[in-house]
Design an enzyme around this catalytic site. Structure first.
Site, PDB file in Angstrom:
ATOM      1  N   LYS A 282       0.881  -1.109   0.151  1.00 56.06           N
ATOM      2  CA  LYS A 282       0.917   0.253   0.033  1.00 56.06           C
ATOM      3  C   LYS A 282       0.615   0.783   0.072  1.00 56.06           C
ATOM      4  O   LYS A 282       1.441   1.428   1.160  1.00 56.06           O
ATOM      5  CB  LYS A 282      -0.823  -0.053   0.979  1.00 56.06           C
ATOM      6  N   GLU A 368     -19.690  -8.037   8.600  1.00 54.16           N
ATOM      7  CA  GLU A 368     -20.415  -7.883   9.566  1.00 54.16           C
ATOM      8  C   GLU A 368     -21.399  -8.744  10.270  1.00 54.16           C
ATOM      9  O   GLU A 368     -22.105  -7.641  10.600  1.00 54.16           O
ATOM     10  CB  GLU A 368     -21.831  -6.987   8.564  1.00 54.16           C
ATOM     11  N   ARG A 396     -26.113  -5.099   5.501  1.00 53.26           N
ATOM     12  CA  ARG A 396     -25.367  -6.798   5.616  1.00 53.26           C
ATOM     13  C   ARG A 396     -25.255  -7.798   6.519  1.00 53.26           C
ATOM     14  O   ARG A 396     -25.696  -8.648   6.185  1.00 53.26           O
ATOM     15  CB  ARG A 396     -23.933  -6.728   5.067  1.00 53.26           C
TER      16      ARG A 396
END
Length: 642
Positions: A282, A368, A396
């Site tokens: 990243k 979730e 979700r």
């Protein structure tokens, strides 16, 4: 931004242009693309670190695959800015995440190269599997590639899709973009070699041919299978994917362009479910982002030379900060409090809590559904869980909220951030529906704060409630209310009269109270801070109906099924029929822009509220006579009220 600073990149208006370049020019193009990305995002803000990590991978994919005929499916989309730049949208990057501009995520109606619209994580393999099986059913030879990060692999949906794709023998390549692991030189060289070997046609032919030969010799076949698994278990972490039916390839260095291209060219000629493990970093190539990839995940405008981010315009604490302070204070008072987040520690304001109370902090990954049922399990054993989650992500876990928490009436607090409009993140992240989908759930206490102090007191009330409770609050800062440290229970289901007026009553739920108060001054209307969506203050509603000819509900939620609909149900049950006007978000997806722009577009700023009420009154819909017409505000033209 001048294209002259990027002489090679300015020649690329489509992947077809990219494929005309000789391979030796691609590293130069990668440098220009990375520099352009940094300069562009520094002016608009947006997701940066993930995209910097996928520059070489994006170039290699578009170089090897015949896009858009071949499908690339990006997971979440945080890493898709290089893809946008290479697919004809370079000159539009200045409009990124602005009203009428480029979306911050892949979007089907924005470009034919965006094969699937995303915003939530872990959907890419499912969508790509559908595309691959559709191509097979239609007799088409197109290739399909899903690009998914290692973080998104923590979600159950990703493994559900892998399980199905492997079983269905989908002709699909999944690229696992692993941007957390680093490869040491020795291990990297071995892994790169092994990746080339596994991706080669000879290995694939020998492997499949060997299976055919050995299948009639069960003992030998079993020995060979075990030997292969043992070898791969030592060299690469691919046994799990092999068991799911995928041919595992890699890991390889995701910043080595020649290696990526050679590997993808080999993999492109193979068939069946394949998983290529690519290791990236990243923030690659930009030291500030490499040093702090989390800070540069989603970043505001910044100085590209120093990496210093521009200070925000507001000095007040955000609602997220109010929550973060409250949960630390509450944890000090209540040793049974535990905090849960589905991979949103920074975004949900849990950094300080995680550092002060690490044994009471649970980041469950992008899961979730698990986060909510996990909270239910903790609550069953006497703990007081607080689930910190975005409104759009709680969607979700709706089944778990109903079945595992509400049905059992467990004391779980849902701190629902990003409720309502979210500005530049657009419709995938807008919390437009939570009042509608939560209001119908039995046993659930549902509150919407109008300011920062009310948010703190509602969180305290929710935590002390003997049952499930939710507090939904918007992104960003509030109206600037003074926050009292002392915490007090709010009387459940009790609204608050904020202004006494005539003829019209404005019933504000949550964030729109400030606009309602200003509109109330202009219209000489009664204004009530409703505070509770469930249970409603039915006595207050009946009183307002008896004293006013027009009731107007205001909410930063879709009108359909929202808080205003609850007011209408209350009036109908009481046999009352005053004129009722429900104002909220429209029956459609609100696109990106600043929050102020979007509220104005939806008619939920002060001017819009006044205009629509004047139109209603001017149309004779009020129960009283002409004396109830409101004089036109000076800031409106006659056309505004017509």
């Amino acid at each position: 931004m001048s294209d002259s600073a990027y002489p090679l990149l300015e020649r690329i208006d489509s992947p077809a242009d990219l494929r005309t370049l000789p391979p030796q020019r691609l590293p130069e193009l990668a440098r220009e693309l990375r520099a352009f990305l940094i300069e562009s995002v520094s002016r608009t803000g947006g997701h940066l670190a993930a995209g910097l990590g996928t520059v070489e991978l994006t170039l290699a994919l578009h170089y090897v695959y015949d896009t858009p005929e071949d499908r690339l499916v990006w997971d979440v989309g945080h890493q898709s800015y290089p893809h946008k730049i290479l697919t004809g949208r370079r000159r539009q990057m200045a409009s990124l995440r602005q009203k009428g501009g480029l979306s911050g995520f892949p979007k089907r109606d924005e470009s034919p190269y965006d094969s699937f619209g995303v915003g939530h994580s872990s959907t890419s393999i499912s969508a790509a599997t559908g595309m691959a099986l559709a191509a097979a059913r239609s007799g088409e030879r197109r290739r399909v590639v899903a690009i998914i990060g290692d973080g998104a692999m923590t979600a159950g949906q990703a493994f559900e899709a892998l399980n199905h794709a492997g079983d269905a023998d989908a002709d699909l390549l999944v690229i696992l973009n692993d941007n957390e692991m680093s490869i040491s030189p020795n291990v990297g060289a071995l892994s790169n070699y092994f990746g080339r070997l596994l991706a080669g046609r000879m290995y694939s032919t020998m492997r499949e041919g060997g299976k055919r030969v050995l299948k009639n010799l069960p003992p030998v076949a079993e020995l060979a299978r075990r030997a292969e698994e043992h070898m791969k278990g030592m060299v690469v972490p691919g046994t799990l994917f092999e068991e799911l039916g995928f041919n595992y390839l890699g890991p390889i260095d995701g910043h080595d362009l020649p290696m990526l291209i050679r590997t993808l060219e080999n993999v492109r000629g193979l068939h069946g479910p394949r998983l290529l493990h690519v290791v990236t970093r990243k923030g690659k190539g930009y030291p500030p982002a490499e040093a702090s990839p989390c800070a540069f995940h989603g970043v505001g405008r910044f100085d590209p030379h120093s990496g210093k981010v521009e200070a925000g315009s507001s000095s007040g604490p955000s609602y997220t900060r109010i929550f973060g302070d409250w949960i630390c204070d509450m944890a000090e008072a209540d040793p049974q409090l535990v905090a849960i987040t589905p991979a949103m520690r920074e975004g949900s304001g849990l950094v300080e809590f995680s550092e002060r109370y690490p044994e009471r902090y649970f980041d469950v990954g992008i899961a979730e559904q698990h986060s909510v049922t996990f909270a239910a399990g903790l609550a069953c054993e006497g703990f007081r869980p607080v689930v910190a989650i975005y409104s759009t992500f709680l969607q979700r876990a709706y089944d778990q909220l109903i079945h595992d928490v509400a049905l059992q009436n467990l004391p779980v607090t849902f701190a629902i951030d990003r409720a309502g409009l979210v500005g530049p993140d657009g419709p995938t992240h807008a919390g437009s529906f939570d009042l509608s989908y939560l209001r119908c759930v039995p046993n659930l206490l549902l509150m919407a704060p109008s300011d920062e102090n009310e948010c703190r007191q509602m969180l305290y009330t929710a935590h002390r409630h003997e049952g499930p409770a939710a507090v939904r609050y918007p992104r960003g800062t509030g109206p600037g209310a003074s926050v009292q440290r002392e915490m007090q229970d709010l009387p459940i289901g009790r609204a608050e009269l904020r202004r006494r007026g005539r003829h019209v009553a404005l019933l504000a739920f949550g964030s729109l109270l400030a606009a309602a108060l200003e509109a109330g001054e202009r219209l000489d209307a009664t204004v009530v801070n409703m505070r509770f969506v469930k249970p409603l203050d039915e006595a207050m509603i009946r009183e307002l109906a008896a004293e006013h000819g027009l009731l107007v509900t205001l909410e930063e939620n879709v009108v359909a099924g929202g808080a205003g609909a609850g007011v209408g149900e209350c009036l109908a049950a009481a046999g009352l029929q005053p004129a009722l006007l429900n104002l909220g978000l429209p029956d459609g997806f609100v696109e990106q822009g600043s929050r102020e722009e979007l509220l104005a577009d939806c008619g939920l700023d002060v001017a819009g509220i006044c205009a629509v009420i004047n139109r209603r009154l001017g149309g004779g819909n009020c129960a009283a006579g002409d004396d109830r017409l409101v004089s036109q505000p000076a800031s409106f033209s006659k056309a505004d009220a017509s």
